[in-house]
Design an enzyme around this catalytic site. Structure first.
Site, PDB file in Angstrom:
ATOM      1  N   THR A   1     -22.390 -25.366  43.453  1.00  0.00           N
ATOM      2  CA  THR A   1     -22.585 -24.010  43.984  1.00  0.00           C
ATOM      3  C   THR A   1     -21.271 -23.288  44.264  1.00  0.00           C
ATOM      4  OG1 THR A   1     -22.751 -24.970  46.195  1.00  0.00           O
ATOM      5  CG2 THR A   1     -24.808 -24.545  45.013  1.00  0.00           C
TER       6      THR A   1
ATOM      7  N   TYR B   1     -18.560 -23.132  50.318  1.00  0.00           N
ATOM      8  CA  TYR B   1     -17.452 -24.036  50.633  1.00  0.00           C
ATOM      9  C   TYR B   1     -16.374 -23.878  49.563  1.00  0.00           C
ATOM     10  CZ  TYR B   1     -19.452 -27.049  46.965  1.00  0.00           C
ATOM     11  OH  TYR B   1     -19.931 -27.537  45.767  1.00  0.00           O
TER      12      TYR B   1
ATOM     13  N   CYS C   1     -22.241 -35.580  38.039  1.00  0.00           N
ATOM     14  CA  CYS C   1     -20.864 -35.402  38.505  1.00  0.00           C
ATOM     15  C   CYS C   1     -20.508 -33.929  38.311  1.00  0.00           C
ATOM     16  CB  CYS C   1     -19.916 -36.327  37.746  1.00  0.00           C
ATOM     17  SG  CYS C   1     -20.127 -36.252  35.966  1.00  0.00           S
TER      18      CYS C   1
ATOM     19  N   ASP D   1     -21.717 -38.673  41.444  1.00  0.00           N
ATOM     20  CA  ASP D   1     -21.554 -37.463  42.258  1.00  0.00           C
ATOM     21  C   ASP D   1     -20.081 -37.140  42.516  1.00  0.00           C
ATOM     22  OD1 ASP D   1     -22.513 -35.141  43.492  1.00  0.00           O
ATOM     23  OD2 ASP D   1     -22.366 -36.052  45.468  1.00  0.00           O
TER      24      ASP D   1
END
Ligand SMILES: O=C(O)/C=C(\CC(=O)C(=O)O)C(=O)O
Length: 313
Positions: free
Chosen positions: A83, A55, A38, A263
């Site tokens: 990221t 993003y 997560c 996630d």
């Protein structure tokens, strides 16, 4: 749970926010269960997103993550650096410090990281580094730099988490198999589940695990991998059926080297945002006995991230 915020950042167009008001899972995870994949995002106002990010997400704070953990019935989290924060691990480290020892972390570091910084991260609960090879998420990092980092974190007892797409495994094989640590693959190496399970692509992934006992896999992210659904929404407790045979194969073949995670907050989904309670109800479809469930959710993540605890403790 409180609603997602964005701070001063502008979210990537089309961004799907995490699901508020997840249902209560029908499947009760065993005591000591770990959500082993997560993320936390920002909040951007406190922990700015990295300039090199591909993003911009909605915020997903440590408070919201721990609220979800309790709601779903998990005891602990493994928080993985995403990221959008680049190699700035402050949001991650802050979450670990706020967790009362109930969270461990996987960081992203560059060659320039100092030994002191590594020691500080270790003290906060970081136990691994993530190398990301998904081209839409990161710029290329030379393999000699990554190997140097792997050599430096190995003496700390840390491991390497790798994220890549199935088509890239042949090219990355030599690098992956030379890594000196335990290696954890994100989301089964992202198989194309519209291809046959006994075809060459997934076959290569199974061979990777079979021939290398240091390789583990997260059997997570059916919502990312599924082509035909159905989606984990509107009470659907038998979701993402096309992913089940792939995940089940990995769980049953390598029961002592698999991990599972939500996630949350599910970055970069394009189609829909799953109800996390229904995602937990995916677990008994891929780990079909209490023993397999205990290994997947308790024993394996505890061994890797909390070796100092008694199993299941
Ligand atoms: O959250 C994940 O595991 C998957 C991601 C995001 C990611 O890995 C990252 O930004 O670091 C994805 O496929 O976009």
């Amino acid at each position: 749970m409180s609603k997602p915020t964005t701070g001063d950042f502008t979210k990537t167009p089309g961004w799907l926010d995490w699901y508020t008001g997840p249902s209560k899972p029908r499947f009760q995870v065993p005591p000591g269960s770990v959500d082993a994949h997560c993320h936390v995002f920002g909040p951007g106002a406190e922990f700015p997103y990295a300039p090199e990010r591909k993003y911009t997400p909605c915020d997903a704070s440590w408070q919201q993550l721990f609220q979800l953990r309790d709601h779903l019935g998990f005891d602990r989290n493994v928080i993985v650096q995403a990221t959008c924060h680049g190699a700035d691990n402050r949001a991650l480290v802050n979450a670990l410090k706020r967790s009362d020892g109930k969270a461990r972390g996987v960081a992203t570091v560059r060659r320039s990281v100092t030994d002191r910084e590594l020691q500080e991260m270790n003290a906060a609960g970081v136990r691994g580094v993530r190398f990301n090879f998904v081209k839409r998420l990161v710029d290329f990092t030379p393999k000699d730099e990554l190997m140097e980092i792997a050599g430096r974190i190995a003496p700390l007892g840390w491991h390497v988490v790798i994220y890549f797409e199935a088509v890239d495994l042949p090219e990355l094989w030599d690098f992956f198999t030379a890594l000196p640590t335990t290696v954890v693959v994100d989301h089964m190496g992202r198989p194309d589940v519209s291809k046959p399970i006994d075809g060459p692509e997934f076959g290569l992934f199974l061979k990777f695990m079979r021939e290398h006992p240091n390789v583990w896999s997260k059997v997570s992210c059916p919502e990312r991998l599924s082509v035909s659904g159905p989606r984990a929404l509107d009470g659907e407790r038998n979701a993402y059926r096309d992913v089940v045979p792939f995940a089940r194969k990995v769980v049953e073949t390598f029961p002592d080297r698999v991990l599972w995670g939500t996630d949350w907050p599910h970055p970069n989904l394009k189609d829909h945002m799953p109800d996390d309670g229904l995602l937990v109800d995916f677990i008994p479809h891929i780990a079909t006995t209490p023993e397999l469930q205990r290994k997947l959710l308790v024993d394996n993540p505890t061994r890797l991230y909390w070796p100092e605890l008694k199993q299941g403790g």
